[in-house]
Scaffold this motif. Structure first.
Motif, PDB file in Angstrom:
ATOM      1  N   TYR A  73      -7.963   2.109   6.478  1.00 16.84           N
ATOM      2  CA  TYR A  73      -7.300   0.791   6.064  1.00 16.84           C
ATOM      3  C   TYR A  73      -6.978  -0.434   6.715  1.00 16.84           C
ATOM      4  CZ  TYR A  73      -5.390   4.658   3.096  1.00 16.84           C
ATOM      5  OH  TYR A  73      -5.325   5.741   2.090  1.00 16.84           O
ATOM      6  N   LEU A  74      -7.410  -1.664   6.255  1.00 15.04           N
ATOM      7  CA  LEU A  74      -7.235  -2.715   7.306  1.00 15.04           C
ATOM      8  C   LEU A  74      -5.891  -3.304   6.911  1.00 15.04           C
ATOM      9  CD1 LEU A  74      -8.651  -4.635   9.333  1.00 15.04           C
ATOM     10  CD2 LEU A  74      -9.749  -5.849   7.311  1.00 15.04           C
ATOM     11  N   ALA A  75      -4.967  -3.325   7.914  1.00 16.02           N
ATOM     12  CA  ALA A  75      -3.461  -4.004   7.477  1.00 16.02           C
ATOM     13  C   ALA A  75      -3.300  -4.982   8.726  1.00 16.02           C
ATOM     14  CB  ALA A  75      -2.710  -2.822   7.465  1.00 16.02           C
ATOM     15  N   GLN A  76      -1.955  -5.671   8.624  1.00 20.89           N
ATOM     16  CA  GLN A  76      -1.436  -6.431   9.339  1.00 20.89           C
ATOM     17  C   GLN A  76      -1.029  -5.575  10.626  1.00 20.89           C
ATOM     18  OE1 GLN A  76       1.265  -9.068   7.720  1.00 20.89           O
ATOM     19  NE2 GLN A  76      -0.185 -10.454   7.211  1.00 20.89           N
ATOM     20  N   SER A  77      -0.685  -4.464  10.392  1.00 21.87           N
ATOM     21  CA  SER A  77       0.079  -3.933  11.776  1.00 21.87           C
ATOM     22  C   SER A  77       0.094  -2.415  11.016  1.00 21.87           C
ATOM     23  CB  SER A  77       1.302  -4.183  12.179  1.00 21.87           C
ATOM     24  OG  SER A  77       2.406  -4.277  11.173  1.00 21.87           O
ATOM     25  N   PRO A  78       0.462  -1.323  11.916  1.00 26.49           N
ATOM     26  CA  PRO A  78       0.596   0.055  11.320  1.00 26.49           C
ATOM     27  C   PRO A  78       2.048  -0.161  10.875  1.00 26.49           C
ATOM     28  CG  PRO A  78      -0.254   0.157  13.531  1.00 26.49           C
ATOM     29  CD  PRO A  78       0.089  -1.372  13.221  1.00 26.49           C
TER      30      PRO A  78
ATOM     31  N   VAL B 117       1.050  -3.045   2.461  1.00 26.43           N
ATOM     32  CA  VAL B 117      -0.250  -3.174   1.445  1.00 26.43           C
ATOM     33  C   VAL B 117      -1.397  -3.404   2.438  1.00 26.43           C
ATOM     34  CG1 VAL B 117      -1.185  -4.366  -0.570  1.00 26.43           C
ATOM     35  CG2 VAL B 117       1.401  -3.735  -0.359  1.00 26.43           C
ATOM     36  N   ALA B 118      -2.428  -2.421   2.158  1.00 25.95           N
ATOM     37  CA  ALA B 118      -3.742  -3.005   2.969  1.00 25.95           C
ATOM     38  C   ALA B 118      -4.697  -3.991   2.377  1.00 25.95           C
ATOM     39  CB  ALA B 118      -4.575  -1.632   3.123  1.00 25.95           C
ATOM     40  N   ALA B 119      -5.032  -4.708   3.400  1.00 28.92           N
ATOM     41  CA  ALA B 119      -6.089  -5.847   2.743  1.00 28.92           C
ATOM     42  C   ALA B 119      -7.484  -5.245   2.275  1.00 28.92           C
ATOM     43  CB  ALA B 119      -6.331  -6.896   4.123  1.00 28.92           C
ATOM     44  N   ASP B 120      -7.848  -4.001   2.993  1.00 29.13           N
ATOM     45  CA  ASP B 120      -9.044  -3.602   2.666  1.00 29.13           C
ATOM     46  C   ASP B 120      -8.830  -2.032   2.904  1.00 29.13           C
ATOM     47  OD1 ASP B 120     -11.841  -3.224   1.825  1.00 29.13           O
ATOM     48  OD2 ASP B 120     -12.671  -4.478   3.490  1.00 29.13           O
TER      49      ASP B 120
END
Length: 289
Positions: free
Chosen positions: A15-20, A28-31
């Motif tokens: 998952y790509l996210a702003q932070s864990p 919510v993940a960005a990708d």
């Protein structure tokens, strides 16, 4: 060229996210992406992408989730040699969160702890026509047996020393290239110098320790040469799998170049891969060669 990659096979949910997330937080993940994973697995995919033939020796089994693993590896033309095809246990699953701003990752996984195979599972002609072997230490019993046979047949053996694992001391006498991370700490070794000394005592001809974006320190036993190989600077989007990709690229280049050139060439590939999210998307932008 044909490479045999021995070790961990996982299903990676990335998952790509702003932070864990923090405790009790939902994000919510960005990708996101789903791939096969594990050090030997990602190395095998890289080796195949660079124009070689890859065989992956590990435990996959027949659980429904393994179809995702098989589908991904088939896409990248990696042949799976399953050490336990009858097992219905789920494969090890890694959940990974990549931080958007820095490319750093947080990983939770059980690795191969519950999926250890014994040496009886090794196919008899496994090393036929193999040019190089990489072992990540996650299937240690199998890895030791393979390394011993490879050594007897003058097939170079590379280890991915991501971290110390029990049994490595029995594997190291058969190793030609020990490529370790800064997190590789054999017993009673706290400093990099102690790690080099420890590995040298096994007679390993070529040793290198990587430090992410920092220069790679190396030792060539025959000449006693030590030094550093520079790593290309890059803006990291995702550092996940960079070490695995480095090892797969090293296996490709060391069959064509000398040790130092192979380290430098592999470092370029690994740095390039960090510009892309996940462990596969870099391949779309890099032609085979």
């Amino acid at each position: 060229m044909k490479g045999l990659f021995v070790g961990l096979v996982t299903l990676d949910l990335i998952y790509l996210a702003q932070s864990p997330p923090r405790n009790n937080q939902k994000i919510v993940a960005a990708d996101y992406t789903v791939t096969a994973g594990g050090p030997a697995t990602n190395a095998a995919v890289t080796f195949s992408h660079l124009g070689n033939q890859s065989e992956l020796l590990g435990v996959v089994g027949s659980h429904p989730m393994t179809q995702l693993i098989r589908g991904d590896l088939e896409k990248y033309q990696v042949e799976i040699i399953d050490l336990d095809p009858a097992t219905t246990n789920p494969p090890p699953v890694s959940s990974i969160i990549v931080t958007q701003a820095s490319g750093e990752r947080a990983v939770i996984s059980i690795n191969a702890v519950k999926t250890q195979a014994n040496s009886q599972a090794i196919p008899p002609d496994i090393l036929q026509n193999v040019d190089i072997v990489l072992i990540d230490g996650h299937q240690m019993t199998v890895g030791i047996e393979i390394a011993q046979t490879a050594k007897a047949n003058n097939i170079p053996v590379v280890i991915d020393g991501g971290s110390w694992k029990p049994g490595f001391d029995k594997l190291l006498p058969f190793v030609d290239y020990a490529i370790c991370s800064a997190n590789f700490h054999p017993p009673n070794c706290q400093t990099q110098e102690q790690v080099f000394t420890y590995l040298s005592e096994f007679g390993i001809p070529h040793i290198a320790i990587t430090h992410g974006e920092q220069p790679i320190k190396y030792l060539i036993q025959e000449t006693g040469t030590t030094g550093f190989v520079n790593v290309s600077k890059t803006t990291a989007v995702d550092t996940l799998g960079a070490g695995d990709i480095f090892h797969g690229a090293f296996c490709h280049y060391v069959l064509r170049e000398n040790f130092l050139d192979a380290l430098a060439s592999a470092a370029k590939i690994a740095a390039f891969s960090c510009q892309f999210f996940g462990t596969r998307r870099w391949m779309r932008s890099l032609a085979k060669g």
